[in-house]
Design an enzyme around this catalytic site. Sequence first.
Site, PDB file in Angstrom:
ATOM      1  N   GLY A 195      35.461  43.581  27.589  1.00  0.00           N
ATOM      2  CA  GLY A 195      35.599  42.197  27.149  1.00  0.00           C
ATOM      3  C   GLY A 195      36.540  41.977  25.981  1.00  0.00           C
ATOM      4  N   ASN A 247      39.631  41.097  26.222  1.00  0.00           N
ATOM      5  CA  ASN A 247      40.365  39.852  26.512  1.00  0.00           C
ATOM      6  C   ASN A 247      39.481  38.626  26.282  1.00  0.00           C
ATOM      7  OD1 ASN A 247      43.231  40.108  27.557  1.00  0.00           O
ATOM      8  ND2 ASN A 247      42.209  41.752  28.703  1.00  0.00           N
ATOM      9  N   ASN A 281      43.823  34.995  36.674  1.00  0.00           N
ATOM     10  CA  ASN A 281      43.515  36.412  36.454  1.00  0.00           C
ATOM     11  C   ASN A 281      44.570  37.009  35.539  1.00  0.00           C
ATOM     12  OD1 ASN A 281      42.349  39.064  36.963  1.00  0.00           O
ATOM     13  ND2 ASN A 281      44.112  39.471  38.281  1.00  0.00           N
ATOM     14  N   HIS A 300      46.304  40.615  34.877  1.00  0.00           N
ATOM     15  CA  HIS A 300      46.484  41.923  35.505  1.00  0.00           C
ATOM     16  C   HIS A 300      47.300  42.788  34.543  1.00  0.00           C
ATOM     17  CE1 HIS A 300      46.772  44.771  38.788  1.00  0.00           C
ATOM     18  NE2 HIS A 300      48.036  44.941  38.458  1.00  0.00           N
TER      19      HIS A 300
HETATM   20  C1  GAR Z   1      42.367  44.588  31.178  1.00  0.00           C
HETATM   21  O1  GAR Z   1      43.410  45.494  30.956  1.00  0.00           O
HETATM   22  C2  GAR Z   1      42.666  43.738  32.397  1.00  0.00           C
HETATM   23  O2  GAR Z   1      44.019  43.397  32.529  1.00  0.00           O
HETATM   24  C3  GAR Z   1      42.234  44.655  33.492  1.00  0.00           C
HETATM   25  O3  GAR Z   1      41.030  45.214  33.030  1.00  0.00           O
HETATM   26  C4  GAR Z   1      41.103  45.322  31.609  1.00  0.00           C
HETATM   27  C5  GAR Z   1      39.863  44.698  31.009  1.00  0.00           C
HETATM   28  O4  GAR Z   1      39.813  44.938  29.632  1.00  0.00           O
HETATM   29  N1  GAR Z   1      42.073  43.958  34.726  1.00  0.00           N
HETATM   30  C6  GAR Z   1      42.355  44.503  35.907  1.00  0.00           C
HETATM   31  O5  GAR Z   1      42.741  45.633  36.046  1.00  0.00           O
HETATM   32  C7  GAR Z   1      42.131  43.562  37.101  1.00  0.00           C
HETATM   33  N2  GAR Z   1      42.988  43.949  38.191  1.00  0.00           N
HETATM   34  P1  GAR Z   1      38.820  44.123  28.714  1.00  0.00           P
HETATM   35  O6  GAR Z   1      37.441  44.184  29.382  1.00  0.00           O
HETATM   36  O7  GAR Z   1      38.834  44.856  27.410  1.00  0.00           O
HETATM   37  O8  GAR Z   1      39.331  42.714  28.623  1.00  0.00           O
END
Ligand code: GAR
Length: 205
Positions: free
Chosen positions: A19, A21, A111, A113
Site C-alpha cells: 500500500g 501507492n 490502474n 502498472h
Molecule cells: C506497485 O509497484 C504497482 O505498480 C504494482 O504493485 C506494486 C504495489 O506496491 N502493480 C502491479 O504490478 C499491477 N500489475 P504498493 O502496494 O506498495 O503500492
Amino acid sequence: MSSPAPDAPRLAVLASGGGSNLQALIDAHARGDLPAPIVLVISNRADAGALARARRHQIPAFHVGRRDHADPDARILELLQAHRVDVVVLAGWLKLVDPRVLAAFPERVVNIHPGPLPRFGGKGMHGIHVHEAVLAAGVPCSGPTVHLVNERYDEGPPLAAVEVPVEAGDTPQTLQQRVLGAEHALLWRVIRDHFCESTAGVKGT
Ligand code: GAR
C-alpha cells in the site's frame, strides 16, 4: 486530512499489497495537492499492509475474499456503491476487475502498472516480474504507466507514463524501488489532472 472540495470525486483504492501507492494518495490529499478524498480501501488479502495503512488514517477498509464471500466481486461492487465512490484506483491490485464493476464505473477505473505498456504488461506481469523482464530485455528505460482499466490485464488506454532510467548494476529490487518512487509522484497527479480539474461527468450519483 484536508477537507475535500465539494465536488471532488470520491476515490476507492483496491490494493493487494503493502500500500505504498495508497499512502502516497493519502499524503497528497492531506497536503492539499489532491482534492479527491479516499473514502474506501478494499483488499483481497486480509494481511495487506494497505488495510493497516487505511485504518491508521480512519479510512473504511475491508478485506473481501473467497472464504467469506461466495461472490467477492458482487461484494466489492456493493461496497463501492455504499460508499458513493466516483473513481476506483487499482494500486497494486493483482486481479482482473469484474465486468459488473467496469459497467458501473465506465472510464472511471484506473490502474498503475510498474513498467512500460504494452511491452511489459499482461497476465503474470506484475510486481517484481515486471522489473525482471525489463532487465532481461536490456532496455535503457523503464517507468510506470497509469491507464484506464478494461476487462483484460494492462490493456486499457494509457493516461500517463514517465521514464525511469535503468542503471548499470541494477537488480530487479533496485529498479523496483526507483520505479516505485516515480509511481508515488505520478499517480496522484494523474488522478488530479484526469478526474479533478473538471469534475463534470465524473461525479456519480
Ligand atoms: C506497485 O509497484 C504497482 O505498480 C504494482 O504493485 C506494486 C504495489 O506496491 N502493480 C502491479 O504490478 C499491477 N500489475 P504498493 O502496494 O506498495 O503500492
